[in-house]
Design an enzyme around this catalytic site. Structure first.
Site, PDB file in Angstrom:
ATOM      1  N   CYS A 150      40.723  44.252  36.202  1.00  0.00           N
ATOM      2  CA  CYS A 150      41.079  44.190  37.647  1.00  0.00           C
ATOM      3  C   CYS A 150      42.203  43.268  37.854  1.00  0.00           C
ATOM      4  CB  CYS A 150      39.910  44.020  38.463  1.00  0.00           C
ATOM      5  SG  CYS A 150      40.149  44.323  39.969  1.00  0.00           S
ATOM      6  N   CYS A 178      46.499  52.461  44.400  1.00  0.00           N
ATOM      7  CA  CYS A 178      46.409  50.831  44.536  1.00  0.00           C
ATOM      8  C   CYS A 178      47.284  50.360  45.746  1.00  0.00           C
ATOM      9  CB  CYS A 178      46.647  50.350  43.104  1.00  0.00           C
ATOM     10  SG  CYS A 178      46.534  48.581  43.193  1.00  0.00           S
TER      11      CYS A 178
END
Length: 430
Positions: free
Chosen positions: A156, A347
């Site tokens: 991440c 994202c």
């Protein structure tokens, strides 16, 4: 007799699965088990760290929320899973029998660099973000060098980029940016890799954005130690370097928590204790166990010189939840139809005054759609999406029909699709 679905975890994956199941079957018995009493909007944790959000802005108590939708809530952590007996035991001593178990615990955070948990923090939980906010308030009074980074095995990377960019913006507002050198240190082979092998021109965009904001970056290295005033790392040849700092935010890597490991090696991947799933996010050995979210074992997109993992974004998790809900309901109704998630990813990295966004579908190459944008309006889009998602959580429907129609219209993708053979690895084509 009504079947009982137990969902272990009250985060994005657990709540999305519970709501999707309730939408598909109004009479199904659903129980959510979570030691955390609230739902938190994880993408806003960097904002919480910087004081741009308050805890109550991005969280909701689970007990009243779930009861409103006919879902039982047990505010305890899972302690162990007995997959042969189809039973879950909680830390409070409850033994819960299930017909279907959905594991959506989220990850266990692993601070793999020496001293990382003592001298650094993360933005992976609300509690960590609030701790970082307290450190920042002290830091602003006596600023210095900041290191933002990621240890080997991190999957991440988005929050690390976002925190670095937003901190730059906050420091400018406070008139002290000139006093704060910022260095980004990462296991990625290049900035913009993000555990995805890059998305479109993400490498060029990240390099340009770092240069515009005077953020130095060091890639393809292994952070080995974090001290109070420095971060130490190694290059591919084993040479050691150090960067002095007054504050650091180093992302941990993820692995499956102990409750997943308790189910044995047929449920928990021996390497990282994450849930073993097939294309349809069903465990291949125990057909009544499913995995949703970060805790699922998805192979890396590509091998990198220093290990990186594949991220699981909010959109991917919503798609996993929707596919799992359909698969459970179809199994109850004796339908042979099975679904796999598309695993698309949106994202958006907020940078304060503007933002950078990427869309990829599917995440695992080859991709059919890749889009990107950097603009001021993207900053406001992320803020609006946060409010929209919290509205979805409150309303009890995380997959409204108009959202699917919009995604199909804008990007030509569906969140889930029929899968004739679920036996492949997650993310592979059916």
């Amino acid at each position: 007799m009504s079947k009982h679905v137990v969902i272990l975890g009250g985060g994005m994956g657990g709540i999305a699965t519970a709501y999707d199941l309730r939408k598909l079957d109004k009479n199904l018995k659903i129980t959510v088990v979570s030691g955390r009493p609230y739902f938190g909007f994880t993408p806003a944790y960097p904002h919480l760290a910087l004081g741009w959000r308050k805890f109550d802005d991005i969280t909701m108590p689970l007990a009243p929320l779930l009861s409103k939708h006919g879902i039982e809530f047990i505010n305890e952590n899972g302690e162990s899973i007995d997959p042969d007996a189809s039973k879950l035991r909680t830390t409070g001593g409850k033994e819960i029998s299930y017909d279907y178990l959905v594991i959506a615990t989220g990850p266990k955070l692993v601070f793999g660099a020496e001293g990382q948990d003592q001298y650094s923090t993360s933005v992976c939980t609300a509690e960590h973000a609030m701790e970082l906010n307290r450190k920042l308030e002290e830091f602003y009074r006596d600023p210095g060098h900041v290191v933002v980074g990621a240890i080997p095995g991190v999957s991440c990377f988005g929050p690390a980029y976002e925190f670095a960019f937003m901190l730059h913006h906050e420091l400018k507002k406070r008139g002290i940016r000139h006093k704060v050198p910022i260095t980004y240190i990462t296991s990625e082979p290049y900035v913009g890799h993000m555990g995805l092998g890059g998305v479109g021109p993400s490498r060029r965009l990240m390099e340009d954005t770092m240069a515009e904001r005077s953020i130095k970056y060091i890639t393809n290295v292994k952070i080995t130690k974090v001290e109070q005033d420095k971060v130490i790392y190694e290059d591919l040849e084993g040479k050691t370097y150090e960067v002095s700092c007054k504050l650091s935010m180093i992302m941990p890597r993820f692995m499956g928590p102990e409750v997943v490991a308790s189910a044995g090696d047929k449920v928990a991947n021996p390497a990282n204790k994450m849930v073993i799933v097939n294309r349809c996010f069903q465990n291949p050995t125990y057909k009544n166990i499913y995995g949703v979210g970060v805790v699922t074992a998805i192979p890396p997109v590509e091998q990198t010189p220093i290990p990186t993992g594949a991220p699981k974004t909010g959109m991917m998790i919503e798609q996993m939840a929707l596919a799992v809900a359909h698969n459970i309901i179809n199994d109850i109704r004796n339908s042979t139809d099975r679904y796999a998630p598309e695993l698309s990813a949106i994202c958006v990295a907020d940078m304060g005054g503007d933002a950078m966004g990427f869309f990829a579908s599917p995440v695992i190459p080859p991709r059919s759609v890749v889009k990107y944008k950097k603009a001021v309006w993207m900053h406001w889009f992320k803020s609006a999406f946060e409010k929209y998602f919290m509205w979805k959580i409150k309303s009890g429907d995380v997959a409204p029909f108009f959202e699917e129609s919009m995604l199909k219209f804008m990007f030509g993708v569906h969140p889930i699709h029929l899968c004739r053979d679920c036996s492949g690895s997650p993310g592979s084509a059916c």
